[in-house]
Design a protein around this motif. Sequence first.
Motif, short mmCIF file in Angstrom:
data_model
loop_
_atom_site.label_atom_id
_atom_site.label_comp_id
_atom_site.label_asym_id
_atom_site.label_seq_id
_atom_site.Cartn_x
_atom_site.Cartn_y
_atom_site.Cartn_z
N THR A 96 35.73 37.86 -81.08
CA THR A 96 35.41 37.35 -82.42
C THR A 96 36.22 36.09 -82.72
O THR A 96 37.44 36.09 -82.56
N PRO A 97 35.54 35.02 -83.14
CA PRO A 97 36.29 33.80 -83.50
C PRO A 97 37.20 34.07 -84.70
O PRO A 97 36.82 34.81 -85.61
N GLN A 98 38.38 33.50 -84.68
CA GLN A 98 39.30 33.64 -85.82
C GLN A 98 39.04 32.53 -86.85
O GLN A 98 39.34 32.66 -88.01
N GLN A 99 38.51 31.42 -86.36
CA GLN A 99 38.21 30.30 -87.26
C GLN A 99 37.05 29.52 -86.64
O GLN A 99 36.97 29.40 -85.42
N GLN A 100 36.15 29.02 -87.48
CA GLN A 100 35.04 28.24 -86.93
C GLN A 100 35.52 26.83 -86.56
O GLN A 100 36.29 26.23 -87.31
N PRO A 101 35.07 26.30 -85.44
CA PRO A 101 35.42 24.93 -85.06
C PRO A 101 34.89 23.93 -86.10
O PRO A 101 33.91 24.22 -86.78
N TYR A 102 35.57 22.80 -86.22
CA TYR A 102 35.11 21.77 -87.16
C TYR A 102 35.34 20.40 -86.53
O TYR A 102 36.09 20.27 -85.56
N ASN A 103 34.66 19.40 -87.09
CA ASN A 103 34.79 18.04 -86.57
C ASN A 103 35.82 17.26 -87.37
O ASN A 103 35.74 17.20 -88.59
N VAL A 156 42.82 32.97 -77.32
CA VAL A 156 41.68 32.77 -76.40
C VAL A 156 41.08 31.44 -76.84
O VAL A 156 40.04 31.39 -77.48
N SER A 157 41.75 30.37 -76.48
CA SER A 157 41.48 29.12 -77.20
C SER A 157 40.37 28.31 -76.58
O SER A 157 40.16 28.32 -75.36
N GLY A 158 39.64 27.61 -77.42
CA GLY A 158 38.71 26.57 -76.99
C GLY A 158 37.69 27.01 -75.97
O GLY A 158 36.95 27.97 -76.15
N ASN A 159 37.65 26.27 -74.88
CA ASN A 159 36.59 26.55 -73.90
C ASN A 159 36.78 27.88 -73.19
O ASN A 159 35.82 28.44 -72.67
N LYS A 160 37.99 28.40 -73.18
CA LYS A 160 38.20 29.70 -72.53
C LYS A 160 37.52 30.82 -73.33
O LYS A 160 37.01 31.77 -72.77
N VAL A 174 35.32 11.17 -83.24
CA VAL A 174 35.45 12.47 -83.90
C VAL A 174 35.86 13.50 -82.86
O VAL A 174 35.36 13.48 -81.73
N VAL A 175 36.81 14.36 -83.22
CA VAL A 175 37.25 15.41 -82.31
C VAL A 175 36.72 16.75 -82.80
O VAL A 175 36.92 17.11 -83.96
N LYS A 176 36.04 17.45 -81.91
CA LYS A 176 35.56 18.80 -82.26
C LYS A 176 36.66 19.79 -81.97
O LYS A 176 37.04 20.00 -80.82
N ARG A 177 37.17 20.40 -83.03
CA ARG A 177 38.35 21.26 -82.90
C ARG A 177 37.97 22.68 -82.45
O ARG A 177 38.03 23.62 -83.22
N GLU A 178 37.60 22.78 -81.18
CA GLU A 178 37.32 24.08 -80.58
C GLU A 178 38.61 24.88 -80.37
O GLU A 178 38.56 26.09 -80.15
N ASP A 179 39.74 24.17 -80.42
CA ASP A 179 41.01 24.86 -80.20
C ASP A 179 41.30 25.90 -81.29
O ASP A 179 42.09 26.81 -81.08
N VAL A 180 40.64 25.77 -82.45
CA VAL A 180 40.95 26.72 -83.54
C VAL A 180 40.16 28.03 -83.45
O VAL A 180 40.40 28.95 -84.22
#
Length: 309
Positions: A3-10, A37-41, A26-32
């Motif tokens: 389950t994502p803890q936070q939705q990614p944002y630009n 279990v961050s980002g692309n992982k 623009v950076v897509k913050r997938e790290d959040v």
Amino acid sequence: MLTPQQQPYNQQLNDCLLRKKDITLVVKREDVLHEHVSGNKFRKLYYNMIEARKKGYDQLLTFGGAYSNHIAATAAAGKELGIQTIGVIRGDELGENLEQTLQENPTLRFAVSQGMQLHFVSRKAYRQKTEPEFIENLFQLFGKFYLVPEGGTNELAVKGTGEILTPEDEAFDYICSAVGTGGTIAGLINSAQPHQKVLGFPALKENFLHRDIAKYAQSDHWELIRDYHFGGFAKIDKKLVNFINLVNTLHNLPLDPVYTGKMLYGIIDLIKKKYFPKGSKILAIHTGGLQGKAGMNLRLKQKNLPLLK
Ligand SMILES: *Cc1c(COP(=O)(O)O)cnc(C)c1O
């Protein structure tokens, strides 16, 4: 399900270079997406975890180096979903004194804290990790397990990374991503629009990447930019440390030293060199990996180099 803890944002970056060159970055913050279990992982493990569950596995085994983001993420995902994880780690010397290794290595310490069982193998044995005989040996040792390849890249991983881009991202001309094993960029390539070009910034020097990506990629609107690996995987210098720290201070954007720092350094350098036409809109994917900063700082300290903030 993970389950994502936070939705990614630009996050749009503003500075005078970008204004002068008339570039939108623009950076897509997938790290959040998830603290551990961050980002692309997260994206790469998502459907693999569902598959492991569906097929009734209660163990999952994967591979990685001693500071691997994939190892840390897999350990945390396994804990969250109640699946036992086994990490096959490169470097048998690390297993000789486990207590000392865990004391010195924040990534492996974290993995163990999440319940991951570590299995150390020599560098030579590690190179055999896709050989049937090597895998058979692991089945003998650990019993039945769901296998996730090094870096987490397989068909289901590419399905997951194909969900990074959203309809609002269609406005961009370029999609940029760091590249390790290629699973992330393959998903981006498959989900990008025909007018978009996907640029990959490999973190490794090796040349086999193009083939690995082409195995999963369904279009040819992509290119690898090989000038920004800084000497190879996990190699770093003062220039890169200072860049990462500056970006953090100026833009409130934390980058990792192995992947995203090198990618953004490359993008900025290409902007300076007028690689992108005026008016270009660039979306850079923040693939996460910030757990790697702690381990890198220990190594920077040993070398008397400035530390990552
Ligand atoms: C693992 C990782 C990558 C590389 O992803 P691949 O799918 O293996 O190419 C890029 N960025 C970060 C932060 C990573 O942890």
